[in-house]
Each structure stands twice: as C-alpha cells, then as structure tokens.
Design a protein around this motif. Sequence first.
Motif, PDB file in Angstrom:
ATOM      1  N   SER A 141     -27.182 -66.313  89.545  1.00  0.00           N
ATOM      2  CA  SER A 141     -27.367 -65.365  90.642  1.00  0.00           C
ATOM      3  C   SER A 141     -26.001 -64.810  91.004  1.00  0.00           C
ATOM      4  O   SER A 141     -25.056 -65.572  91.268  1.00  0.00           O
ATOM      5  N   ASN A 142     -25.883 -63.481  91.012  1.00  0.00           N
ATOM      6  CA  ASN A 142     -24.587 -62.845  91.193  1.00  0.00           C
ATOM      7  C   ASN A 142     -24.566 -61.981  92.461  1.00  0.00           C
ATOM      8  O   ASN A 142     -25.242 -60.951  92.523  1.00  0.00           O
ATOM      9  N   PRO A 143     -23.784 -62.394  93.477  1.00  0.00           N
ATOM     10  CA  PRO A 143     -23.693 -61.593  94.713  1.00  0.00           C
ATOM     11  C   PRO A 143     -22.988 -60.276  94.449  1.00  0.00           C
ATOM     12  O   PRO A 143     -21.996 -60.218  93.714  1.00  0.00           O
ATOM     13  N   ILE A 144     -23.501 -59.199  95.043  1.00  0.00           N
ATOM     14  CA  ILE A 144     -22.957 -57.860  94.830  1.00  0.00           C
ATOM     15  C   ILE A 144     -22.046 -57.467  95.992  1.00  0.00           C
ATOM     16  O   ILE A 144     -22.396 -57.652  97.161  1.00  0.00           O
ATOM     17  N   GLU A 145     -20.887 -56.926  95.650  1.00  0.00           N
ATOM     18  CA  GLU A 145     -19.908 -56.549  96.661  1.00  0.00           C
ATOM     19  C   GLU A 145     -20.258 -55.216  97.320  1.00  0.00           C
ATOM     20  O   GLU A 145     -20.937 -54.375  96.719  1.00  0.00           O
ATOM     21  N   GLY A 174     -24.694 -50.468  73.961  1.00  0.00           N
ATOM     22  CA  GLY A 174     -25.708 -51.424  73.533  1.00  0.00           C
ATOM     23  C   GLY A 174     -25.162 -52.838  73.457  1.00  0.00           C
ATOM     24  O   GLY A 174     -25.853 -53.749  72.993  1.00  0.00           O
ATOM     25  N   GLU A 175     -23.929 -53.036  73.908  1.00  0.00           N
ATOM     26  CA  GLU A 175     -23.295 -54.352  73.840  1.00  0.00           C
ATOM     27  C   GLU A 175     -23.033 -54.955  75.228  1.00  0.00           C
ATOM     28  O   GLU A 175     -22.187 -55.835  75.396  1.00  0.00           O
ATOM     29  N   SER A 176     -23.731 -54.505  76.210  1.00  0.00           N
ATOM     30  CA  SER A 176     -23.548 -55.022  77.576  1.00  0.00           C
ATOM     31  C   SER A 176     -23.851 -56.513  77.637  1.00  0.00           C
ATOM     32  O   SER A 176     -24.807 -56.993  77.013  1.00  0.00           O
ATOM     33  N   LEU A 177     -23.015 -57.234  78.353  1.00  0.00           N
ATOM     34  CA  LEU A 177     -23.206 -58.678  78.521  1.00  0.00           C
ATOM     35  C   LEU A 177     -24.065 -59.018  79.729  1.00  0.00           C
ATOM     36  O   LEU A 177     -24.384 -60.176  79.964  1.00  0.00           O
ATOM     37  N   GLY A 203     -30.293 -48.067  83.278  1.00  0.00           N
ATOM     38  CA  GLY A 203     -29.317 -48.239  82.206  1.00  0.00           C
ATOM     39  C   GLY A 203     -28.601 -49.573  82.298  1.00  0.00           C
ATOM     40  O   GLY A 203     -28.585 -50.227  83.347  1.00  0.00           O
ATOM     41  N   ASP A 204     -28.016 -49.979  81.178  1.00  0.00           N
ATOM     42  CA  ASP A 204     -27.277 -51.239  81.137  1.00  0.00           C
ATOM     43  C   ASP A 204     -26.013 -51.165  82.002  1.00  0.00           C
ATOM     44  O   ASP A 204     -25.419 -50.092  82.176  1.00  0.00           O
ATOM     45  N   ILE A 205     -25.629 -52.313  82.481  1.00  0.00           N
ATOM     46  CA  ILE A 205     -24.441 -52.389  83.333  1.00  0.00           C
ATOM     47  C   ILE A 205     -23.183 -52.509  82.475  1.00  0.00           C
ATOM     48  O   ILE A 205     -23.089 -53.371  81.590  1.00  0.00           O
ATOM     49  N   LYS A 206     -22.223 -51.640  82.746  1.00  0.00           N
ATOM     50  CA  LYS A 206     -20.946 -51.682  82.033  1.00  0.00           C
ATOM     51  C   LYS A 206     -20.011 -52.641  82.768  1.00  0.00           C
ATOM     52  O   LYS A 206     -19.811 -52.521  83.973  1.00  0.00           O
ATOM     53  N   GLY A 207     -19.449 -53.574  82.001  1.00  0.00           N
ATOM     54  CA  GLY A 207     -18.577 -54.559  82.634  1.00  0.00           C
ATOM     55  C   GLY A 207     -19.375 -55.750  83.142  1.00  0.00           C
ATOM     56  O   GLY A 207     -20.361 -56.168  82.527  1.00  0.00           O
ATOM     57  N   ALA A 208     -18.952 -56.279  84.304  1.00  0.00           N
ATOM     58  CA  ALA A 208     -19.609 -57.462  84.865  1.00  0.00           C
ATOM     59  C   ALA A 208     -20.353 -57.088  86.146  1.00  0.00           C
ATOM     60  O   ALA A 208     -20.276 -55.960  86.640  1.00  0.00           O
ATOM     61  N   TYR A 209     -21.065 -58.067  86.706  1.00  0.00           N
ATOM     62  CA  TYR A 209     -21.789 -57.815  87.952  1.00  0.00           C
ATOM     63  C   TYR A 209     -20.835 -57.511  89.108  1.00  0.00           C
ATOM     64  O   TYR A 209     -21.232 -56.895  90.100  1.00  0.00           O
ATOM     65  N   THR A 210     -19.588 -57.937  88.957  1.00  0.00           N
ATOM     66  CA  THR A 210     -18.597 -57.627  89.992  1.00  0.00           C
ATOM     67  C   THR A 210     -18.261 -56.142  90.026  1.00  0.00           C
ATOM     68  O   THR A 210     -17.609 -55.670  90.968  1.00  0.00           O
ATOM     69  N   ASP A 211     -18.694 -55.403  89.021  1.00  0.00           N
ATOM     70  CA  ASP A 211     -18.457 -53.949  88.988  1.00  0.00           C
ATOM     71  C   ASP A 211     -19.582 -53.165  89.651  1.00  0.00           C
ATOM     72  O   ASP A 211     -19.504 -51.936  89.774  1.00  0.00           O
ATOM     73  N   VAL A 212     -20.615 -53.861  90.072  1.00  0.00           N
ATOM     74  CA  VAL A 212     -21.729 -53.220  90.780  1.00  0.00           C
ATOM     75  C   VAL A 212     -21.425 -53.269  92.281  1.00  0.00           C
ATOM     76  O   VAL A 212     -20.892 -54.258  92.780  1.00  0.00           O
ATOM     77  N   GLN A 213     -21.759 -52.205  92.983  1.00  0.00           N
ATOM     78  CA  GLN A 213     -21.516 -52.169  94.428  1.00  0.00           C
ATOM     79  C   GLN A 213     -22.769 -51.754  95.187  1.00  0.00           C
ATOM     80  O   GLN A 213     -23.567 -50.950  94.691  1.00  0.00           O
TER      81      GLN A 213
END
Length: 221
Positions: A141-145, A174-177, A203-213
């Motif tokens: 579970s990844n908290p979003i900033e 196509g290589e999103s983690l 769409g897929d998330i680029k980078g990590a969940y820390t890049d989502v706001q």
Amino acid sequence: MKHTRIAALAALGVAASLSLTACGGDDSGKDSSSKGSSSSSSSSEGGSKPDSGSGSGGSQAGDAKAGSGEDTKAEAAANGAAQTGGKVTFCKTEDLAIDATDAAPDEASGRINITMVNRGSATCSATGFAGVDIKDVDNTSNPIERGQAQPRITTLKAGDAAVFNLAYDIDSSGESLAHPTNIEVTPPNETHSVTLDWPAAAGDIKGAYTDVQVYPTHTTK
C-alpha cells in the motif's frame, strides 16, 4: 505680735488653697477640651468613611466589573453561536458515493478523477485533501503525496458532487514497475475509507508511486 503671725499664716493658707483650686480647674479644662477634641475627631472620621466612596463606590466598581464580565461572556457566546451557525459539518464517508475514472487529457499526462457525491440529506463540506493510498499487485500500500495547490471551499448540498484527481506521467514504454490494482480513499477530515478499483483504461505510471500526486477537492459546478 503672735496674733499677727497667725493671721499672716492663715492668709497664706487661703492663698495656697486658691492657687491649687485654680490649677485643678485648668487641668480639668484641658482634659475636657482634649476629650472634646478627640470626640470631635472620631465623629469626623466616622462620618468620612461613608462619604469616602470606599463602600458604595467600591461596590459600584465591583458591579461594573461584574457587568463587564457578563458582557464579555455574552459577546463570546454570541460570536461562538455565529461561528457555529455559519459552519457546516464535514461530509461523512458513509454519506458519499465515490468512484474513480480515467480522465487523462493526453497520452503523456495521466489523471484519475475521483468523484464524491453527497447522497445524504444535509449540506456538508468536502474541503481539503483526501487521503489516498494506491495498492499494488504485490499487496503493498503506497501513500500518495499532496500536490502544490491550495484547498478550495467545497460545500456540497444533497446531490452535489466534488472531484479531486491524481496526477502522474504516463509510461508508454511498457516497462513500468508500478502495477496498481486499487485506490483507497479517505475523504477530507474523515477516518473511514473506501476501496475503489484502479480504472482499467488508465495509463501506466512512469517512475514510482512517489511520483503520483493528489490534489484538493473542488465542486463540479
């Protein structure tokens, strides 16, 4: 000659007696005057106390202070009532219908719109940031900033909707983690959350969940 001496002595005795009487009269006069003066002074002091204002005047001052205290309390109560009267309660999770949809404006910018509809009967506030966690396929579970934005007043009448969004860059390689499965949402100023499905078309998330706001709520009107 002897007779003359006796008469002289008698005369001296009378004079001495008169002298003592005069002295006694002077002393008694002084005592009487002193007592009279003392009595007069006491009478004057006794009369000055009621007239000094320390009794009635002090009471009036006390009344004034008591009155000002009551006025302050009344004013505070009135202000509190005004503030309470002009304030609505925050929306409860149980009174909101919440869903998530893909709202990407283009192929590079990812955006998830999360809509909250007030299905309760009373007006409520959804002002602020919602708490958001994204769950991944690996059960993390990844908290979003929070994004850099100021909250806007978001008051919802019955049937009104509020929206907030998640923003990120889309990974088209196509290589999103990141492999999100669910979005856990806790409305502003609430402690109860709901779990939504991650929109399949997003769409897929680029980078990590820390890049989502996450951005604050706003009305749809």
